[in-house]
Scaffold this motif. Structure first.
Motif, PDB file in Angstrom:
ATOM      1  N   LYS A 140      41.707  -9.309 -29.179  1.00  0.00           N
ATOM      2  CA  LYS A 140      40.291  -9.245 -28.833  1.00  0.00           C
ATOM      3  C   LYS A 140      39.455  -8.720 -29.997  1.00  0.00           C
ATOM      4  CE  LYS A 140      40.524  -8.881 -23.804  1.00  0.00           C
ATOM      5  NZ  LYS A 140      40.161  -8.065 -22.619  1.00  0.00           N
ATOM      6  N   GLU A 141      39.987  -7.739 -30.720  1.00  0.00           N
ATOM      7  CA  GLU A 141      39.246  -7.213 -31.866  1.00  0.00           C
ATOM      8  C   GLU A 141      39.148  -8.268 -32.963  1.00  0.00           C
ATOM      9  OE1 GLU A 141      37.010  -4.802 -34.309  1.00  0.00           O
ATOM     10  OE2 GLU A 141      37.419  -4.707 -32.159  1.00  0.00           O
ATOM     11  N   LEU A 142      40.199  -9.056 -33.169  1.00  0.00           N
ATOM     12  CA  LEU A 142      40.150 -10.137 -34.156  1.00  0.00           C
ATOM     13  C   LEU A 142      39.110 -11.185 -33.763  1.00  0.00           C
ATOM     14  CD1 LEU A 142      43.910 -10.621 -35.003  1.00  0.00           C
ATOM     15  CD2 LEU A 142      42.103 -10.238 -36.674  1.00  0.00           C
ATOM     16  N   VAL A 143      39.052 -11.525 -32.475  1.00  0.00           N
ATOM     17  CA  VAL A 143      38.049 -12.486 -32.004  1.00  0.00           C
ATOM     18  C   VAL A 143      36.654 -11.964 -32.298  1.00  0.00           C
ATOM     19  CG1 VAL A 143      37.071 -13.629 -29.976  1.00  0.00           C
ATOM     20  CG2 VAL A 143      39.550 -13.467 -30.234  1.00  0.00           C
ATOM     21  N   ARG A 144      36.419 -10.692 -31.998  1.00  0.00           N
ATOM     22  CA  ARG A 144      35.100 -10.094 -32.259  1.00  0.00           C
ATOM     23  C   ARG A 144      34.748 -10.170 -33.731  1.00  0.00           C
ATOM     24  NH1 ARG A 144      36.389  -6.441 -27.787  1.00  0.00           N
ATOM     25  NH2 ARG A 144      37.700  -5.170 -29.147  1.00  0.00           N
ATOM     26  N   ARG A 145      35.701  -9.823 -34.581  1.00  0.00           N
ATOM     27  CA  ARG A 145      35.416  -9.762 -36.011  1.00  0.00           C
ATOM     28  C   ARG A 145      35.221 -11.148 -36.615  1.00  0.00           C
ATOM     29  NH1 ARG A 145      32.971  -5.342 -37.584  1.00  0.00           N
ATOM     30  NH2 ARG A 145      33.643  -3.717 -36.120  1.00  0.00           N
ATOM     31  N   VAL A 146      35.958 -12.138 -36.123  1.00  0.00           N
ATOM     32  CA  VAL A 146      35.765 -13.502 -36.628  1.00  0.00           C
ATOM     33  C   VAL A 146      34.390 -14.019 -36.235  1.00  0.00           C
ATOM     34  CG1 VAL A 146      36.551 -15.896 -36.411  1.00  0.00           C
ATOM     35  CG2 VAL A 146      38.219 -14.064 -36.747  1.00  0.00           C
ATOM     36  N   LEU A 147      33.968 -13.779 -34.990  1.00  0.00           N
ATOM     37  CA  LEU A 147      32.638 -14.227 -34.568  1.00  0.00           C
ATOM     38  C   LEU A 147      31.545 -13.503 -35.342  1.00  0.00           C
ATOM     39  CD1 LEU A 147      30.746 -15.860 -32.833  1.00  0.00           C
ATOM     40  CD2 LEU A 147      31.044 -14.181 -30.996  1.00  0.00           C
ATOM     41  N   MET A 148      31.699 -12.201 -35.544  1.00  0.00           N
ATOM     42  CA  MET A 148      30.704 -11.462 -36.332  1.00  0.00           C
ATOM     43  C   MET A 148      30.681 -11.954 -37.777  1.00  0.00           C
ATOM     44  SD  MET A 148      31.114  -7.596 -34.779  1.00  0.00           S
ATOM     45  CE  MET A 148      30.144  -6.870 -36.095  1.00  0.00           C
TER      46      MET A 148
END
Length: 209
Positions: free
Chosen positions: A129-137
């Motif tokens: 989930k943190e990777l998803v957040r960081r990729v979108l940001m």
């Protein structure tokens, strides 16, 4: 419109086990969208050129294979596009599956084998989930640096684990959020992006239930 494929990648850190994370632009196609009848009747016929891109995140495994666990499908309307789409980006789909495994998990790196089971499900889920957040940001930061004025995000979860977006089905234990949960997730993510200066601000047209 015509199309051309494109590719590129950026590597992320691993856990010292050679199982890094790589973000790749796997598709980059030129397309056009004609105005709808309702739009045409009011404003006249227009053709909107854009680029349709698929950005995917992979975890590298020790057996020289990569496992895809995240996909962003985006449409980018550049400065040559007529209004109201000029310099706008649309995130059509954000789809992820719980196939990312953290350092120490039995399925990490060289242990990426179908017969094994995830030995650290809570931590793997949290890190994915943190990777998803960081990729979108990171994508939002990219479009801002490339001159786009704003980005729109389509926030509608799949109906269940068997509903297709990009990936065909999901692990049976993977949680599918409700629209309200997904809207709250995006609100938290965009709040962090605003605090970090990635975006100037955001708004939501989600209807409260």
């Amino acid at each position: 419109g015509g199309g051309s494929g494109g590719g590129g990648g950026a590597g992320g850190g691993g856990g010292g086990d050679g199982a890094g994370v790589v973000v790749r632009l796997v598709s980059n196609v030129a397309r056009t969208q004609e105005s709808t009848p309702g739009f045409t009747a009011r404003y006249g016929r227009r053709v909107f050129p854009y680029r349709l891109k698929n950005i995917m995140c992979f975890q590298e495994c020790g057996d020289d294979t990569d496992v895809a666990f995240l996909s962003l499908v985006v449409a980018e309307f550049g400065p040559d596009c007529p209004e109201p789409n000029r310099s706008k980006a649309y995130v059509s789909y954000i789809d992820s599956v719980q196939l990312f495994h953290c350092a120490g998990c039995a399925l990490r790196g060289a242990g990426c084998r179908p017969a094994a089971e995830c030995s650290m499900p809570d931590r793997c889920k949290r890190e994915r989930k943190e990777l998803v957040r960081r990729v979108l940001m990171g994508y939002l930061d990219s479009v801002g640096r490339r001159g786009f004025e704003c980005a729109y995000v389509w926030a509608m979860p799949p109906n269940d684990v068997h509903h297709d977006y990009v990936f065909h089905m999901r692990p049976s234990q993977q949680h599918c959020p409700t629209p309200q949960q997904l809207d709250a997730w995006y609100t938290k993510l965009l709040s962090v992006a605003q605090e970090e200066g990635v975006i100037a601000g955001f708004d939501s047209n989600a209807r409260p239930e």
